[in-house]
Scaffold this motif. Structure first.
Motif, short mmCIF file in Angstrom:
data_model
loop_
_atom_site.label_atom_id
_atom_site.label_comp_id
_atom_site.label_asym_id
_atom_site.label_seq_id
_atom_site.Cartn_x
_atom_site.Cartn_y
_atom_site.Cartn_z
N MET A 105 0.84 -1.20 0.00
CA MET A 105 0.00 0.00 0.00
C MET A 105 0.88 1.25 0.00
O MET A 105 1.87 1.32 0.72
CB MET A 105 -0.90 0.02 1.25
N ALA A 106 0.50 2.23 -0.83
CA ALA A 106 1.27 3.47 -0.88
C ALA A 106 1.30 4.14 0.48
O ALA A 106 0.28 4.22 1.19
CB ALA A 106 0.66 4.42 -1.92
N PHE A 107 2.46 4.59 0.87
CA PHE A 107 2.68 5.30 2.14
C PHE A 107 2.34 4.46 3.37
O PHE A 107 2.07 4.99 4.45
CB PHE A 107 1.88 6.61 2.18
N GLY A 108 2.32 3.15 3.20
CA GLY A 108 2.03 2.29 4.34
C GLY A 108 3.01 2.45 5.48
O GLY A 108 2.65 2.27 6.65
N TRP A 109 4.23 2.81 5.14
CA TRP A 109 5.25 2.99 6.18
C TRP A 109 4.92 4.13 7.14
O TRP A 109 5.42 4.18 8.26
CB TRP A 109 6.61 3.26 5.53
N ILE A 110 4.03 5.05 6.70
CA ILE A 110 3.66 6.16 7.57
C ILE A 110 2.96 5.65 8.82
O ILE A 110 3.16 6.16 9.93
CB ILE A 110 2.77 7.16 6.80
N ASP A 111 2.14 4.62 8.68
CA ASP A 111 1.42 4.07 9.83
C ASP A 111 2.40 3.48 10.84
O ASP A 111 2.20 3.60 12.06
CB ASP A 111 0.44 3.00 9.37
N GLU A 112 3.45 2.85 10.32
CA GLU A 112 4.47 2.30 11.22
C GLU A 112 5.18 3.41 11.98
O GLU A 112 5.42 3.30 13.19
CB GLU A 112 5.49 1.48 10.42
N GLN A 113 5.51 4.49 11.28
CA GLN A 113 6.17 5.62 11.93
C GLN A 113 5.25 6.26 12.98
O GLN A 113 5.69 6.65 14.06
CB GLN A 113 6.57 6.66 10.89
N ALA A 114 3.96 6.35 12.66
CA ALA A 114 3.01 6.94 13.61
C ALA A 114 2.92 6.10 14.88
O ALA A 114 2.84 6.64 15.99
CB ALA A 114 1.63 7.06 12.96
N GLU A 115 2.94 4.78 14.72
CA GLU A 115 2.87 3.91 15.90
C GLU A 115 4.13 4.04 16.75
O GLU A 115 4.05 4.05 17.99
CB GLU A 115 2.67 2.46 15.45
N LEU A 116 5.28 4.14 16.09
CA LEU A 116 6.53 4.32 16.85
C LEU A 116 6.51 5.63 17.63
O LEU A 116 6.95 5.69 18.79
CB LEU A 116 7.72 4.28 15.89
N ARG A 117 6.00 6.71 17.01
CA ARG A 117 5.90 7.98 17.72
C ARG A 117 4.96 7.88 18.90
O ARG A 117 5.23 8.42 19.98
CB ARG A 117 5.43 9.08 16.76
N ARG A 118 3.84 7.18 18.70
CA ARG A 118 2.87 7.05 19.79
C ARG A 118 3.49 6.32 20.97
O ARG A 118 3.34 6.74 22.13
CB ARG A 118 1.63 6.30 19.29
N ARG A 119 4.20 5.24 20.71
CA ARG A 119 4.82 4.46 21.79
C ARG A 119 5.88 5.25 22.53
O ARG A 119 6.08 5.07 23.73
CB ARG A 119 5.45 3.19 21.21
N ALA A 120 6.57 6.14 21.80
CA ALA A 120 7.63 6.94 22.42
C ALA A 120 7.10 8.22 23.08
O ALA A 120 7.87 8.97 23.67
CB ALA A 120 8.68 7.29 21.37
N GLY A 121 5.81 8.46 22.96
CA GLY A 121 5.25 9.68 23.54
C GLY A 121 5.64 10.93 22.79
O GLY A 121 5.77 12.01 23.39
N LEU A 122 5.84 10.81 21.48
CA LEU A 122 6.35 11.93 20.68
C LEU A 122 5.36 12.42 19.62
O LEU A 122 5.75 13.09 18.67
CB LEU A 122 7.67 11.53 20.01
N VAL A 123 4.07 12.10 19.79
CA VAL A 123 3.07 12.55 18.83
C VAL A 123 2.86 14.06 19.00
O VAL A 123 2.70 14.56 20.11
CB VAL A 123 1.73 11.81 19.02
N ARG A 124 2.88 14.77 17.88
CA ARG A 124 2.65 16.21 17.88
C ARG A 124 1.31 16.51 17.21
O ARG A 124 0.95 15.89 16.22
CB ARG A 124 3.79 16.93 17.14
N THR A 125 0.59 17.47 17.77
CA THR A 125 -0.71 17.84 17.22
C THR A 125 -0.81 19.36 17.12
O THR A 125 -0.18 20.09 17.89
CB THR A 125 -1.86 17.33 18.11
N LEU A 126 -1.61 19.81 16.16
CA LEU A 126 -1.88 21.24 16.02
C LEU A 126 -2.99 21.64 16.98
O LEU A 126 -3.96 20.90 17.18
CB LEU A 126 -2.29 21.56 14.59
N ARG A 127 -2.83 22.82 17.59
CA ARG A 127 -3.82 23.31 18.53
C ARG A 127 -4.16 24.76 18.18
O ARG A 127 -3.50 25.70 18.64
CB ARG A 127 -3.30 23.22 19.98
N PRO A 128 -5.16 24.97 17.33
CA PRO A 128 -5.51 26.35 16.96
C PRO A 128 -5.88 27.17 18.19
O PRO A 128 -6.61 26.70 19.06
CB PRO A 128 -6.72 26.16 16.03
N ARG A 129 -5.40 28.40 18.25
CA ARG A 129 -5.73 29.26 19.38
C ARG A 129 -6.65 30.38 18.93
O ARG A 129 -6.56 30.85 17.79
CB ARG A 129 -4.46 29.86 20.00
#
Length: 375
Positions: free
Chosen positions: A1-25
């Motif tokens: 699947m195209a860009f399937g590796w992105i899901d793996e990277q997202a899971e690694l970030r989640r496990r490491a506590g490194l997920v970043r999110t946008l927070r409009p103010r």
């Protein structure tokens, strides 16, 4: 699947506590803001806002093209002239961002066959400039002039020493005079990013290079952003006229990028003129930083002594840093949260920015909230 590796990277970030999110103010946020880089409290100043609005009314919403086609207005050249004069340099060139300014400076001053000596804790934009430059990059220990000397001694030919003036994570200052001396021993230039020094250090906020007696030197080039102390957006390179002319002819982020929007140029110019009129704002920002540090350490927190307006507080882990920042926000205080890979030493931090317009009561409130929410 195209860009399937992105899901793996997202899971690694989640496990490491490194997920970043946008927070409009919202425009009227009730939070006490110690997270922005608005060191002088000018982003919402009426004169700065009117500088942006007036420029937009006169010149329109955009610059309409690259700087070499239609993107250079009289407003841009006026801003460049006043920035150069204020900071003590012969010439200046404005870019669409500080990031673009750093890419331009490093790539054009580190051509094929040259040596770039880069501090290990430099900002990502300088690091990316080194990666894109055709010269050879040698990374040296943090704020270590002797390591710079050793690196320069390994080869002959063109060379440039590259460093932040104030490092954005802990707020410590580079030994600029010693770096310049080390470079001059080997005929190397000095290129420094003064993003966190302009408006805070030097006489009336003229910057770290001015404070170190290096402003206007033939072998010194300074970059800075207009988005911090000047409360606007954009970047600038300051230096000898021949260097600026070289950038106009060789810097890809200048030649192929749309010029800075007139509103941003107008806001920056208004802020610069206000700072000229009220030079005490720079000293006040440093005073606020020193008071924050003193109160935080008295409260038993591991705060790093600031050399400018950045105060960092060490956190036990990335996850606890995120939770700590969230708890501060819930208590009405906005603070920065720096985690890997933003911190090259792997230590997570809360990052506080001192603002010249903070009152004593606001400083006290900030320290109380940080102390009460500590992990």
């Amino acid at each position: 699947m195209a860009f399937g590796w992105i899901d793996e990277q997202a899971e690694l970030r989640r496990r490491a506590g490194l997920v970043r999110t946008l927070r409009p103010r919202p425009a009227d946020s009730p939070l006490l803001d110690l997270a922005s880089n608005d060191y002088l409290g000018l982003a919402h100043h009426p004169e700065v806002a009117e500088g942006a609005a007036g420029a937009a009314r006169t010149w329109g919403g955009g610059s309409t093209g690259s700087r070499l086609v239609t993107g250079t207005t009289e407003l841009h050249t006026e801003l460049e002239r006043e920035l150069a004069g204020f900071c003590g340099f012969e010439a200046a060139l404005v870019f669409s961002s500080g990031y673009a300014a750093n890419l331009a400076a490093v790539t054009t001053l580190g051509p094929h066959g040259s040596l770039i000596v880069s501090d290990a804790l430099n900002h990502a934009s300088l690091i990316d400039g080194c990666r894109l430059a055709r010269g050879t990059t040698q990374v040296v220990g943090h704020a270590d002039p002797d390591a710079v000397r050793k690196a320069l001694g390994t080869r002959s030919g063109p060379a440039v020493v590259v460093s932040d003036t104030v490092f954005s994570v802990d707020g410590d200052a580079a030994p600029l005079a010693a770096l310049a001396e080390a470079g001059r021993e080997h005929g190397a230039g000095l290129l420094v990013d003064d993003a966190h020094g302009l408006g805070v250090l030097g006489d009336g906020g003229r910057g770290a290079a001015y404070a170190a007696g290096l402003a206007g030197a033939a072998d010194v080039v300074v970059t800075a952003t207009l988005s911090k102390s000047l409360g606007s957006q954009g970047g600038v390179v300051l230096g000898p006229a021949r260097v600026i002319d070289h950038l106009v002819n060789a810097a890809r982020t200048f030649i192929f990028d749309t010029g800075l929007a007139p509103a941003a140029a107008g806001a920056a110019l208004a802020a610069l003129r206000l700072l000229r009129r009220e030079p005490g704002r720079a000293a006040r920002a440093r005073e606020v930083a020193a008071e924050l540090h003193a109160r935080l350490t008295t409260a038993g927190l591991a705060a790093v002594r600031p050399d400018a307006a950045v105060v960092s507080v060490r956190a036990p882990s990335p996850e606890q840093a995120v939770r700590w920042a969230a708890d501060c926000r819930s208590a009405g205080l906005a603070v920065g949260c720096f985690r890997p890979p933003s911190v090259p030493d792997g230590i997570s931090r809360l990052r506080l920015t001192a603002r010249a317009d903070l009152s004593g009561a606001e400083i006290e409130r900030a320290v109380r909230v940080i102390g009460e929410t500590r992990p």
